[in-house]
Design a protein around this motif. Structure first.
Motif, short mmCIF file in Angstrom:
data_model
loop_
_atom_site.label_atom_id
_atom_site.label_comp_id
_atom_site.label_asym_id
_atom_site.label_seq_id
_atom_site.Cartn_x
_atom_site.Cartn_y
_atom_site.Cartn_z
N ASP A 157 0.86 -1.18 0.00
CA ASP A 157 0.00 0.00 0.00
C ASP A 157 0.89 1.23 0.00
O ASP A 157 2.11 1.12 -0.07
CB ASP A 157 -1.01 -0.01 1.15
CG ASP A 157 -0.36 0.09 2.53
OD1 ASP A 157 0.75 0.66 2.67
OD2 ASP A 157 -0.98 -0.39 3.50
N GLU A 158 0.28 2.40 0.09
CA GLU A 158 1.06 3.63 -0.05
C GLU A 158 2.04 3.86 1.10
O GLU A 158 2.95 4.68 0.98
CB GLU A 158 0.13 4.82 -0.19
CG GLU A 158 -0.80 4.99 0.97
CD GLU A 158 -2.00 5.84 0.63
OE1 GLU A 158 -2.60 6.34 1.58
OE2 GLU A 158 -2.34 5.99 -0.54
N THR A 159 1.90 3.13 2.20
CA THR A 159 2.81 3.33 3.32
C THR A 159 3.93 2.29 3.39
O THR A 159 4.92 2.51 4.07
CB THR A 159 2.05 3.30 4.66
OG1 THR A 159 1.47 2.00 4.84
CG2 THR A 159 0.97 4.37 4.70
N ASN A 160 3.78 1.16 2.69
CA ASN A 160 4.77 0.11 2.85
C ASN A 160 5.30 -0.48 1.54
O ASN A 160 6.04 -1.45 1.55
CB ASN A 160 4.20 -1.02 3.70
CG ASN A 160 3.10 -1.80 3.00
OD1 ASN A 160 2.77 -1.54 1.85
ND2 ASN A 160 2.53 -2.75 3.70
N TYR A 161 4.90 0.09 0.40
CA TYR A 161 5.29 -0.52 -0.88
C TYR A 161 6.79 -0.69 -1.03
O TYR A 161 7.26 -1.63 -1.67
CB TYR A 161 4.71 0.28 -2.07
CG TYR A 161 5.27 1.66 -2.23
CD1 TYR A 161 6.40 1.89 -3.01
CD2 TYR A 161 4.67 2.75 -1.61
CE1 TYR A 161 6.92 3.16 -3.16
CE2 TYR A 161 5.18 4.02 -1.77
CZ TYR A 161 6.30 4.23 -2.54
OH TYR A 161 6.81 5.48 -2.68
N ALA B 180 3.40 -3.10 -5.93
CA ALA B 180 4.34 -2.16 -5.30
C ALA B 180 4.95 -1.24 -6.36
O ALA B 180 5.12 -0.04 -6.13
CB ALA B 180 5.43 -2.93 -4.55
N SER B 181 5.24 -1.79 -7.53
CA SER B 181 5.79 -0.99 -8.63
C SER B 181 4.80 0.07 -9.07
O SER B 181 5.18 1.19 -9.42
CB SER B 181 6.17 -1.90 -9.80
OG SER B 181 7.22 -2.77 -9.42
N LYS B 182 3.52 -0.25 -9.04
CA LYS B 182 2.49 0.73 -9.40
C LYS B 182 2.50 1.90 -8.42
O LYS B 182 2.28 3.04 -8.83
CB LYS B 182 1.11 0.08 -9.41
CG LYS B 182 0.89 -0.85 -10.58
CD LYS B 182 -0.47 -1.50 -10.51
CE LYS B 182 -0.71 -2.48 -11.62
NZ LYS B 182 -2.04 -3.12 -11.51
N GLU C 43 3.55 7.52 -7.05
CA GLU C 43 4.27 8.52 -6.26
C GLU C 43 5.08 9.45 -7.15
O GLU C 43 5.22 10.64 -6.86
CB GLU C 43 5.18 7.85 -5.23
CG GLU C 43 4.43 7.24 -4.07
CD GLU C 43 3.71 8.28 -3.23
OE1 GLU C 43 4.33 9.27 -2.83
OE2 GLU C 43 2.50 8.08 -2.98
N SER C 44 5.61 8.94 -8.24
CA SER C 44 6.38 9.78 -9.17
C SER C 44 5.48 10.84 -9.80
O SER C 44 5.89 11.98 -9.95
CB SER C 44 7.02 8.91 -10.24
OG SER C 44 7.98 8.06 -9.67
#
Length: 64
Positions: free
Chosen positions: A5-9, A48-50, A55-56
């Motif tokens: 998820d957005e906190t642990n990818y 996770a790559s997504k 984030e980029s």
């Protein structure tokens, strides 16, 4: 089981996996493939790559 998820990818990726070019290649190569559907590790890697790509965009490193 822990899912990306957005906190642990970042926990699911290597140093190189955090590179947006690498993440884009992973998604392009493995998203919605048989390996993605049948292998939990591959699915977690792709998801996770997504987040790296997302984030980029969010940080202005990529544009639409």
């Amino acid at each position: 089981m822990i899912e990306p998820d957005e906190t642990n990818y970042h926990l699911f990726l290597s140093y190189h996996g955090m590179n947006v070019k690498v993440a884009t290649g992973v998604v392009a190569q493995f998203d919605n493939t048989d390996a993605y559907r049948s292998n939990n590790s591959v699915r977690q890697w792709v998801e996770a790559s997504k987040y790296v790509i997302k984030e980029s965009y969010k940080n202005g490193l990529l544009s639409l």
